[in-house]
Scaffold this active site. Structure first.
Site, mmCIF file in Angstrom:
data_model
loop_
_atom_site.group_PDB
_atom_site.id
_atom_site.type_symbol
_atom_site.label_atom_id
_atom_site.label_comp_id
_atom_site.label_asym_id
_atom_site.label_seq_id
_atom_site.Cartn_x
_atom_site.Cartn_y
_atom_site.Cartn_z
ATOM 1 N N GLU A 157 0.847 -1.185 0.000
ATOM 2 C CA GLU A 157 0.000 0.000 0.000
ATOM 3 C C GLU A 157 0.889 1.244 0.000
ATOM 4 O OE1 GLU A 157 -2.554 0.744 3.393
ATOM 5 O OE2 GLU A 157 -4.009 1.744 2.135
ATOM 6 N N GLY A 289 5.260 1.333 10.643
ATOM 7 C CA GLY A 289 4.015 1.044 11.330
ATOM 8 C C GLY A 289 3.524 -0.361 11.111
ATOM 9 N N ALA A 290 2.265 -0.489 10.694
ATOM 10 C CA ALA A 290 1.664 -1.796 10.501
ATOM 11 C C ALA A 290 0.830 -1.750 9.229
ATOM 12 C CB ALA A 290 0.793 -2.147 11.701
ATOM 13 N N GLU A 292 -2.374 -3.741 7.000
ATOM 14 C CA GLU A 292 -3.517 -4.635 7.169
ATOM 15 C C GLU A 292 -3.690 -5.687 6.085
ATOM 16 O OE1 GLU A 292 -3.782 -1.277 6.435
ATOM 17 O OE2 GLU A 292 -5.387 -0.924 4.998
ATOM 18 N N ASN A 293 -2.601 -6.178 5.459
ATOM 19 C CA ASN A 293 -2.739 -7.225 4.444
ATOM 20 C C ASN A 293 -3.752 -8.271 4.911
ATOM 21 O OD1 ASN A 293 -0.217 -6.042 3.371
ATOM 22 N ND2 ASN A 293 0.657 -7.061 5.159
ATOM 23 N N HIS A 325 -6.826 -1.679 15.346
ATOM 24 C CA HIS A 325 -6.951 -0.884 14.118
ATOM 25 C C HIS A 325 -6.784 -1.780 12.882
ATOM 26 C CE1 HIS A 325 -6.093 2.826 11.591
ATOM 27 N NE2 HIS A 325 -5.532 1.883 10.852
ATOM 28 N N GLU A 326 -5.712 -2.562 12.851
ATOM 29 C CA GLU A 326 -5.425 -3.369 11.659
ATOM 30 C C GLU A 326 -6.476 -4.465 11.457
ATOM 31 O OE1 GLU A 326 -3.291 -2.225 9.661
ATOM 32 O OE2 GLU A 326 -2.397 -0.817 11.084
ATOM 33 N N HIS A 329 -9.548 -3.276 9.792
ATOM 34 C CA HIS A 329 -9.370 -3.200 8.335
ATOM 35 C C HIS A 329 -9.705 -4.520 7.633
ATOM 36 C CE1 HIS A 329 -7.699 0.712 7.523
ATOM 37 N NE2 HIS A 329 -6.628 0.554 8.255
ATOM 38 N N GLU A 348 -9.222 4.533 6.646
ATOM 39 C CA GLU A 348 -8.380 4.896 7.791
ATOM 40 C C GLU A 348 -9.154 5.569 8.914
ATOM 41 O OE1 GLU A 348 -5.857 3.519 8.199
ATOM 42 O OE2 GLU A 348 -5.183 2.915 6.218
HETATM 43 ZN ZN LIG Z 1 -5.054 1.804 8.847
#
Ligand SMILES: [Zn+2]
Length: 885
Positions: A157, A289-290, A292-293, A325-326, A329, A348
């Site tokens: 992303e 960060g992270a 969300e795959n 959060h992830e 997603h 987001e």
């Molecule tokens: Zn996010």
């Protein structure tokens, strides 16, 4: 004021009404790729070579040709294509044209293709990047070992899947993906789906992953290395934490959290998590960060792994929040995906809100909504909290939540605090206006209607409108399609009649076009049983039913995304009401008062009066708001003579809070007390409180021989203060400890301490670290802004960056590459720097850096002006604002 301004205002209100967005429709979705051909299914095979950091690959893509075509256009970047075949027949090299500028490859067809099913097969090669773009490598060492190892990961992303395999790399071109990868025998690999087949081949093993459901290309994932896992099955889903060997044991907190969060979302969204497994993958160092795959979320390992003996309470909380959060997603983003990057906020803003809601539900003592209002560590501006978003949104450089995105660079720069936090804040305001149940029912409808497909913001408003029966589209338009937010001015006459007026709230933006909002307003009257809500649709409105002798607090618990400015009569009642007011309401008053000072709508004394009258001293969110404001003031007047009287005053406000808490953690105390103690040590240390500095020294000396003597919560602030006043010997000691540490959290504490050194010679040495391989690349590159912020040597940091820009940018990821140089100017308050930045931008920066440059220019202007005001106001204190005893 001038006609031009009025015309601009009318025009933008008009625009917001006529350009109301349409529901998702593939044909009219923006993007570069022609829509005559869509991919249905990819079979991709990747063979990485970890010695040369390259890979070879091949893929077969089943296509659906919707209209007759003469050529195929798809995305590819930094990839060489060795051969191509169309419907099984090879095509000549001359038919393949790579265009690096548009990041596409065009393949001419030998003859026109009629609508129907076709295939494209490609053989290609590419590189394994150093930074988190496409397929990348994360170097690391095992604990206590000097042997260099490497883990592979992917970060796609917004627009980097095209760096690993040619594809239709726009979010509305959904397809199913089947990945095969060849890795060394002793490696483990993960992707979106479980491994279905594994076989030994020459030079390693070949892993065949299951076919994904229909999804956007940017959600693919592939990670591989000497990995280990821990797992737990829950409700038919296999949850795993994946980490490099020796570290998965620190994944238990993440594993339990993941199970809890998925169960909550299964219920909230009304649709069960759709994949057979969910991996939480810890990447050493890694990208920012992270990510969300779908089915395989990647994290910085410090954002996922928790060591109860050595991790701080702050880390634990951050881990839960990022997982929440992830995982949100996985539905909102993955199962249902925004049609185009102009709707990134849908992903987001929603995931940020949902993550906070879930975190708050299971961890009520964390005061999540308040924590979100102020950065936890005032010297670090942790995260991108709501207050920071409101500050950006008040400036001339702001943008609507929904903004046009035409290029890859624009897609990458859309990941900012407006997208995340204003989005989250608006959703929170909307939920409180529609009611929790109606809102949730709307979300369930939205997911059920659009699963395995794409949406625009309009689709969400329709579902919420249907569920609540309220005009959601109409309310939302002003908030998502125009920039900024309102301030509601409150005026009371002696009879108690209250007149409300709304106008645009701005900071450092004198000629801002005036705008208007439909404000879902809430207020509570002192002594009344419950708060009132009201939709303020006009510029002014009157409340006649409030008794003249009662305080009225607007924006109940600060859930609304607007400021409130009270007149003297209303303010007097409010201040008297403080002891009976809830903490969220008091924090909201503090935040508004501070924003009014920044906006030059009130003097500093207005804010300080409130600070001094607060009835308690140890409420974490109140104190953090104050520390943040004090840090900003202290930073701006660092070189001014007034700094001494300000420091004395600030210590007199903060020290009693620390004295109540004491140095040592108490048995059974709350997480909030631990966090507050650590923040206060940091803040008082920066204010050069001698007792605190001496206390840190004594604790550091003990810590050197006995690590366990210093609580994990105190390590960060104590080490940073030691670094701040370090001489060469101490600095070297910290450096050695940092180099030897195997824990990223611990490493981070040491290296932050190194960047804080006030001695310019040591600051120079800290800067040099950015060029070494001591830290993971994306961490290394942030040493430079770290020095600018922590040591006060912003000029040294910029000179250093200018001289080494090329190697520094080679370490930055896609999200930060354009803003890297301009962001270093945001630490300056000398207007002369503006011309310097503009000249630099002209010759050295790409056009895509224009926005970050404008932001930096605005920040310097603001800081210069604010500094001037603070200087005058603090100098006039004299005897009337003596330190409190
Ligand atoms: Zn996010």
């Amino acid at each position: 004021m001038t006609r031009l301004v009025c015309i601009a205002a009318i025009w933008s209100i008009f625009l917001a009404n006529v350009s109301a967005e349409k529901p998702f429709d593939f044909e009219s979705t923006p993007g570069k790729l022609p829509k005559q051909v869509v991919p249905n299914e990819y079979a991709i095979r990747i063979v990485p070579d970890v010695k040369s950091f390259t890979f070879t690959g091949s893929e077969t893509i089943k296509l659906d040709v919707r209209k007759p075509v003469r050529e195929l256009v798809l995305n590819a970047l930094e990839i060489e294509i060795a051969s191509a075949a169309l419907d099984g027949k090879p095509v000549g090299r001359h038919a393949i044209k790579l265009d690096p500028k548009s990041e596409t490859v065009t393949i001419a067809l030998p003859s026109e293709w009629a609508p129907g099913s076709h295939t494209l097969a490609l053989v290609f090669s590419g590189k394994i990047n150093q930074q988190g773009q496409g397929l990348y490598r994360a170097p690391y060492r095992d604990a206590g070992s000097e042997v260099k190892k490497v883990m592979l990961g992917t970060q796609f992303e917004a627009t980097d899947a095209r760096r690993m395999f040619p594809c239709w790399d726009e979010p509305s071109f959904r397809a199913r993906f089947q990945l095969t990868a060849v890795v060394p025998e002793n490696w483990t690999a993960v992707s979106n789906m479980p491994i279905e087949q594994e076989k030994k081949i020459a030079g390693g093993k070949e892993l065949h992953f299951g076919l994904t459901p229909s999804m956007a290309s940017y959600l693919n994932v592939f990670c591989a290395g000497e990995l280990e896992t821990i797992e737990k099955k829950s409700g038919g889903v296999l949850h795993r934490v994946v980490a490099t060997k020796g570290k998965a044991g620190m994944g238990h907190y993440a594993l339990e959290s993941s199970v809890q969060i998925v169960e909550f979302y299964n219920d909230y969204f009304g649709t069960d998590y759709p994949l057979p497994k969910l991996d939480e993958i810890a990447v050493p160092g890694g990208f920012g960060g992270a990510m969300e795959n779908w089915g395989g979320i990647t994290y910085y390992e410090s954002r996922l792994l928790y060591d109860p003996a050595n991790s701080s309470a702050e880390t634990k909380q951050a881990i839960y929040e990022v997982i929440a959060h992830e995982v949100a997603h996985q539905w909102f983003g993955d199962l249902v995906t925004m049609a185009w990057w102009d709707n990134l906020w849908l992903n987001e803003g929603f995931a940020s809100w949902m993550g906070s809601k879930c975190t708050a539900k299971f961890n009520p003592d964390w005061e999540v909504w308040l924590e979100r209002d102020v950065p936890r560590d005032p010297t670090r501006r942790a995260g991108i909290p709501k207050e920071a978003a409101m500050e950006s949104d008040a400036r001339s450089t702001t943008h609507p939540i929904q903004q046009p995105v035409a290029t890859e660079a624009e897609a990458n720069s859309a990941f900012d605090e407006i997208t995340y936090k204003k989005g989250q804040s608006f959703i929170r305001m909307l939920e409180s206006f529609l009611g929790e149940d109606a809102f949730r029912d709307g979300i369930r409808k939205y997911i059920a209607r659009h699963k395995f497909s794409n949406t625009t913001t309009a689709d969400l408003w329709h579902a919420l409108g249907d569920a609540s029966g309220k005009p959601v589209t109409e309310i939302a338009a002003n908030w998502t399609q125009q920039p900024g937010f309102p301030v509601v001015k409150v005026a009371r006459d002696p009879a108690g009649k209250i007149k409300l007026t709304q106008e645009r709230f701005t900071i450092n933006y004198p000629d801002a076009p005036p705008l208007q909002w439909k404000i879902p307003l809430t207020y509570s009257v002192a002594g009344a049983a419950s708060p009132v809500s009201l939709l303020m649709a006009d510029t002014t409105t009157e409340l006649a039913d409030v008794p003249a002798d009662r305080a009225v607090k607007f924006n109940v618990e600060g859930a609304g995304n607007y400021r409130v400015e009270y007149d003297a009569a209303s303010w007097k009642w409010l201040v008297a009401e403080l002891p009976r007011m809830s903490v969220p309401d008091r924090v909201n008053l503090l935040s508004d008062a501070w924003a009014l000072v920044q906006a030059n709508r009130a003097p500093l004394a207005h804010y300080l009066e409130l600070v001094e009258k607060l009835p308690t001293r140890t409420e974490l969110p109140e104190r953090e708001q104050i520390m943040t404001a004090f840090a900003q003031i202290g930073d701006l007047i660092e070189d001014e003579p007034t700094r001494l009287s300000f420091r004395k005053y600030a210590v007199s406000i903060l020290r009693p809070s620390f004295d109540e808490l004491g140095w040592e953690p108490k048995e059974g105390e709350s997480t909030r007390a631990a966090l507050l103690r650590s923040s206060l040590i940091g803040a008082l240390g920066r204010l050069e409180d001698e007792d605190i500095v001496a206390g840190c020294r004594a604790r550091f000396d003990r810590y050197l021989s006995d690590r366990a003597s210093l609580s994990p919560d105190l390590r960060g602030p104590v080490l940073k203060l030691i670094g701040r006043s370090a001489d060469e010997e101490t600095w070297n000691k910290l450096h050695e400890l940092g180099r030897k540490s195997d824990s990223i959290e611990e490493k981070q504490n040491y290296y932050e301490a190194l960047t804080a050194a006030k001695d310019p010679k040591l600051a120079q040495r800290a800067l040099q670290i950015a060029l070494t391989e001591e830290l993971p690349t994306t961490r290394a590159v942030f040493i430079v802004p770290g020095v600018a912020r922590e040591s006060g040597h912003a000029a040294l940091a910029w000179e250093f960056a200018k001289a080494h820009m090329k190697p520094l940018l080679a370490k930055a990821d896609a999200l930060s590459v354009n803003s890297y140089a301009p962001s270093l100017f945001t630490f300056f308050s000398d207007p002369a720097r503006i011309a310097e930045l503009q000249a630099y931008a002209k010759t050295e920066l790409p056009p895509a850096a224009a926005k970050p440059v404008a932001k930096a220019v605005d920040e310097i202007t603001f800081r210069a002006e604010f500094k001037k005001r603070l200087r005058a106001q603090i100098a006039s204190w004299g005897a009337d604002r003596e330190p409190r005893g």
